[in-house]
Design a protein around this motif. Structure first.
Motif, short mmCIF file in Angstrom:
data_model
loop_
_atom_site.label_atom_id
_atom_site.label_comp_id
_atom_site.label_asym_id
_atom_site.label_seq_id
_atom_site.Cartn_x
_atom_site.Cartn_y
_atom_site.Cartn_z
N GLU A 272 -0.66 -4.60 5.14
CA GLU A 272 -0.09 -5.95 5.07
C GLU A 272 -0.47 -6.67 3.76
O GLU A 272 0.37 -7.27 3.10
N GLY A 273 -1.75 -6.58 3.39
CA GLY A 273 -2.21 -7.29 2.20
C GLY A 273 -2.05 -6.48 0.91
O GLY A 273 -2.52 -6.90 -0.15
N LEU A 274 -1.45 -5.32 1.01
CA LEU A 274 -1.29 -4.45 -0.17
C LEU A 274 0.20 -4.23 -0.42
O LEU A 274 0.70 -3.12 -0.33
N LYS A 275 0.91 -5.30 -0.72
CA LYS A 275 2.35 -5.19 -0.86
C LYS A 275 2.73 -4.52 -2.17
O LYS A 275 2.14 -4.79 -3.22
N VAL A 276 3.71 -3.67 -2.07
CA VAL A 276 4.21 -2.99 -3.27
C VAL A 276 4.70 -4.04 -4.26
O VAL A 276 5.42 -4.96 -3.89
#
Lengths: 603, 348
Positions: A272-276
């Motif tokens: 969730e917190g590692l968006k492309v």
């Protein structure tokens, strides 16, 4: 293998190719040539790691591999950045391409340029990538590399003088290709002393390591133990571990330096917190400017997903949450339907994404699901001036309260042999398409560009296009904003009751024809029952089409004497289990397929 | 008490038949009948109950010479009275006048003929051993020797069936002195010759309704999916979920909460006639059986055996006029829908 390198011997490159033009096979062959994987471990299509990817022959998740290649006595690091191969994932493609300095433009020597290739080439050109034309499958008897090269020059305007002819299957030309990569693709030119600036171009969830970010470092470096910040969320994390990517054995490293790619382990529980597209920087000494172009992936297509057994709602929630760990593009919120009970309205990047998600939920989480027909987002301007977003046709306000409805449009690009142009124009016209461009690329290939309401392509457009062109046309699209439309909500009534999950939004002028096709399709799908079942299509309170499923005449076996009773009981239990897969709407049993029936209507 | 006796021998194997019957083992008849007598004697040794019904079925009971039945009936006699229904199945080719006379004199008072059709073409197609005229003759003979409760079986929904053919069959059937008729829709049973020949079945749903209406017009009342006329008490007992004893190879019996199965193989039965394998029925199994058996026949289903949610479903069917409700029981009006109705009630 984990030796440090200065930027000048690093080459970061992607592969651009249409589905079936041999991208994955070529990637495998490159990996093999660099000796990164022993023959023993080589299985087909190493970079496609999901079962669904292997089965369907498509790439969904971007994957990468760091390879070592020696040329003229000098060692180079080749970072192969694989990209998803489907229009649904074009944002991820653009981020992968943004992580590279160059790209191989792979075109099938017998097929020529396709729509998907063109879309991605334009992204590469926008990103200033060095493009190397690679003609693949030259071993095929009908290969015609010269024709294909001319076509690339004509359609894309790319100088093809310096190209490579390969056969990923036999290995011909691979060495030459690797040399060309070293010679032509520029080395990264980042500032090694600047604050850390790295682009997340993919993220996924690993059961042992948690959520992982696959990054390209542009400036500075990422070090083990460093506290970093994710600029989009402002969240800070400690780097627990770093790895160079590899499909079988990722190599641990102490740092990922300027120009390199690597995997960052932070012990996170969700992607969730590692968006492309987001930027990683140093928490104490951040870069002043994040990498441009970050936009969280936006869902285009929405559908309701409902468990067949109503008590499986929480299981479905858990499963969606688990999938989301690995799929930041997946959005969902609970909704309830009078007909189907409690479920979720789920947002997808496109039809393939939807199919993949549904299949994974059923396969990996053992759920029986009903999916409602996919729909796009509508913007509705109400008579009281309020503007609302409608993701579910049943939420469309009463016609008297609607001032205007706006629907999303896409620019559709189609490349086709000229003999199918007539069929395609007819199809696009039926789908309310507006022609923007029609170019003859050569005597038998045509490029069509249309503005089309997205509603008209989310359903069955792709299948239709493939069938009327016998699979020869290729298709891509990109959203171009909202336009006003004369649209109405078409409701379906089963046994007199509106089944909210079957409502669709259609152009007013086609409502009657669609309504009739829809009720007839449902008639085929709903089995005969104890009662006659009326199926009607209506707009508001006006019935515009109707049909009936005749009541059942007979369901009983002829004989049942003393010796047959057990066998008969077991037969009935089997029938009962079969009925469980249907949804009871009032006293009517409706099979799963009915909720997707609108996809099958001929229009 | 209800008793079923099985005769696993036939003169020819019909193509639709998957029953436990053999055409090439007639040489085992003496020892089979001996074992059968043994097992019946043993079972009735301590019996004090009256026998309400006996049904001798097959196979083809008329291939067995009367003398074998005489031995068995000698044991049964004390438990039989005037009220007892004693049925036997017979085929037109083997039910000769002397055989019929012998059966009648043993006390058999109901006879059921495997006629299937009065069309010789259809009979050949089914691999029956008789012709239409044999069936007519046999039934007339049965009446002549004193049977006044005569039934015949017809089979329908074959590819060659038409309303005209079935109308002709029924007209001939009702020209004979019968009190009962069974009409069976062809099912492609695993183990039968027809099983792998799906095209032999017509799949004409309307034939069902045609047959039902035509028989009704002759004044016979349907009391089960396939049965019309004077109720067969023995079969009714099955549908009422009553206990019964089964004797012979491959038979089933039912006591309290279990079914038992004898050896299917003739030789195994001869060697070990007392063998039985039990199948214990759960409460749910019994409920389900009472439900579907009650709905496929005049028997009906007692409301109090159904859990509340099923009662609600059943009441909905009453409201929709698919069932009727009298004296605490649900009754089905259309037996052809029995399984669908049972499934509807079972749904939760």
């Amino acid at each position: 293998m984990s030796q440090k390198s200065s930027q000048e011997n690093i080459r970061n490159f992607s592969i651009i190719a249409h589905i079936d033009h041999g991208k994955s096979t070529l990637a495998d062959r490159i990996i093999q040539e660099c000796g990164a994987v022993s023959e023993r471990k080589m299985s087909d299509q190493l970079l496609d790691t999901m079962d669904i990817e292997k089965e369907r022959g498509i790439t969904i998740k971007a994957q990468s591999v760091r390879l070592i290649y020696e040329k003229d006595g000098k060692e180079y690091i080749l970072n192969l950045i694989d990209t998803p191969g489907h229009v649904d994932f074009s944002y991820e493609v653009s981020r992968s391409l943004a992580s590279s300095e160059g790209a191989l433009l792979v075109v099938d020597a017998s097929q020529g340029v396709e729509a998907q290739t063109m879309a991605n080439v334009y992204i590469a050109i926008e990103n200033d990538l060095e493009l190397i034309p690679v003609i693949n499958k030259i071993d095929l008897p009908n290969a015609d590399p010269d024709r294909v090269l001319t076509e690339i020059e004509e359609t894309i305007g790319l100088d093809c003088t310096d190209h490579v002819l390969v056969s990923a299957k036999t290995g011909v030309g691979i060495k030459e290709l690797l040399d060309k990569i070293v010679d032509r693709i520029p080395a990264p030119k980042g500032d090694e002393n600047a604050p850390t600036k790295a682009l997340i171009y993919d993220s996924w969830f690993d059961n042992y390591l948690g959520a992982l970010a696959l990054v390209r470092v542009f400036d500075g470096s990422i070090k083990k133990g460093q506290t970093i910040q994710i600029m989009g969320t402002k969240e800070e994390h400690q780097v627990l571990d770093l790895m160079y990517p590899h499909p079988i054995n990722p190599q641990k490293t102490e740092s990922i330096n300027t120009g390199e790619i690597g995997i960052v382990v932070m012990g996170l529980k969700s992607v969730e917190g590692l968006k492309v597209g987001d930027t990683i920087t140093d928490a104490k000494n951040p870069t002043p400017t994040p990498i441009p172009g970050f936009e969280p992936a936006k869902p285009f297509v929405f559908a309701g997903l409902y468990p067949i057994e109503t008590d499986k709602f929480e299981d479905l929630r858990d499963a969606l949450n688990k999938l989301k760990l690995n799929d930041a593009a997946l959005t969902f919120e609970p909704e309830s339907s009078l007909a189907l009970g409690s479920g979720f309205r789920v947002g997808f990047l496109g039809m393939l994404h939807m199919e993949v998600v549904k299949e994974r939920l059923e396969r990996e989480f053992n759920l029986d699901l009903i999916a409602t027909a996919p729909t796009v987002i509508y913007k509705v301007l109400k008579t009281d001036g309020e503007e609302i977003i409608v993701q579910n046709p049943s939420e469309l306000p009463d016609p008297s309260k609607i001032d205007k409805i706006f629907e999303p449009y896409v620019k559709a690009t189609i490349l086709t042999p000229n003999e199918y142009v007539g069929n395609l124009m007819k199809l696009l016209n039926e789908r309310r398409g507006i022609q923007v461009r029609m170019d003859y690329l050569n005597e038998n290939r045509v490029l069509l560009e249309y503005d089309v309401p997205m509603n008209e392509i989310v359903m069955d457009f792709y299948d239709k296009l493939k069938s009327i062109t016998r699979g020869y046309a290729s298709f891509d699209y990109e959203p171009i904003g909202f336009r006003e439309g004369d649209l109405v909500k078409l409701d379906i009534r089963v046994a007199g009751e509106v089944v909210d999950a079957l409502s669709i939004i259609v152009p007013r002028e086609k409502a009657r024809q669609r309504g009739l096709a829809f009720v007839n399709q449902l008639k085929e799908l709903i089995p005969r029952q104890l009662f006659e079942v009326a199926i009607q299509a209506s707009i508001g309170n006006t019935i515009i089409a109707r049909t009936n499923v005749r009541a059942m005449g007979k369901n009983v076996t002829a004989k049942c004497y003393g010796g047959d009773i057990t066998r008969k009981r077991k037969l009935l239990e089997k029938q009962k289990a079969g009925k469980k897969r249907m949804k009871a709407i009032g006293k009517v049993q409706v099979p799963q397929e009915a909720f997707m029936a609108v996809l099958k209507i001929d229009r | 008490m209800h008793i079923y006796i099985h005769i696993p021998y036939c003169d020819s194997k019909c193509f639709y038949c998957a029953f436990n019957s053999y055409t090439n083992l007639h040489f085992t008849i003496p020892s089979y009948m001996k074992s059968l007598t043994k097992v019946i004697t043993k079972a009735l040794q301590k019996n004090k109950q009256k026998i309400a019904t006996i049904f001798i079925g097959g196979g083809t009971p008329s291939v067995i010479k009367p003398q074998y039945y005489e031995e068995i009936f000698a044991f049964l006699k004390p438990f039989i009275n005037n009220e007892s229904e004693i049925s036997i199945e017979a085929n037109p080719n083997s039910a000769t006048l002397p055989w019929l006379r012998a059966m009648r004199s043993l006390g058999v008072n109901r006879i059921s003929f495997g006629v299937q059709s009065f069309s010789d073409e259809k009979l050949r197609y089914l691999n029956r051993a008789h012709k239409a005229k044999d069936a007519i003759k046999a039934i007339e003979n049965a009446y002549k020797v004193g049977f006044n409760n005569i039934s015949l079986d017809l089979l329908y929904d074959l590819a060659i069936d038409s309303k005209e053919l079935l109308e002709q069959d029924l007209r001939l059937a009702f020209s004979l002195p019968i009190t009962h008729i069974s009409t069976y829709e062809l099912t492609l049973e695993e183990g039968s010759r027809f099983f792998s020949m799906p095209k032999v079945k017509a799949q004409k749903e309307e034939l069902n309704f045609f047959i039902k209406e035509t028989i009704k017009s002759y004044g016979l009342k349907q009391y089960e999916v396939s049965n019309y006329g004077k109720i067969c008490k023995h079969n009714l007992a099955y549908w009422e979920h009553k206990e019964y004893l089964g004797f012979g190879a491959g038979v089933v019996g039912f006591r309290k909460n279990y079914r038992y199965y004898s050896h299917k193989n003739i030789q195994n039965f001869i060697n070990d006639p007392f063998f039985c394998e039990k199948e214990v029925l759960s409460k749910e199994d019994i409920l389900l059986e009472k439900l579907f058996l009650g709905l496929r026949s005049i028997v009906g289903v007692e409301q109090k055996i159904l859990p509340l949610n099923m009662q609600e479903r059943a009441n909905l069917l009453v409201k929709e006029k698919k069932l009727s409700f009298t004296n605490g029981k649900y009754f089905n009006e259309d037996y052809f829908l029995a399984d669908e109705l049972a499934l509807f009630i079972m749904q939760n």
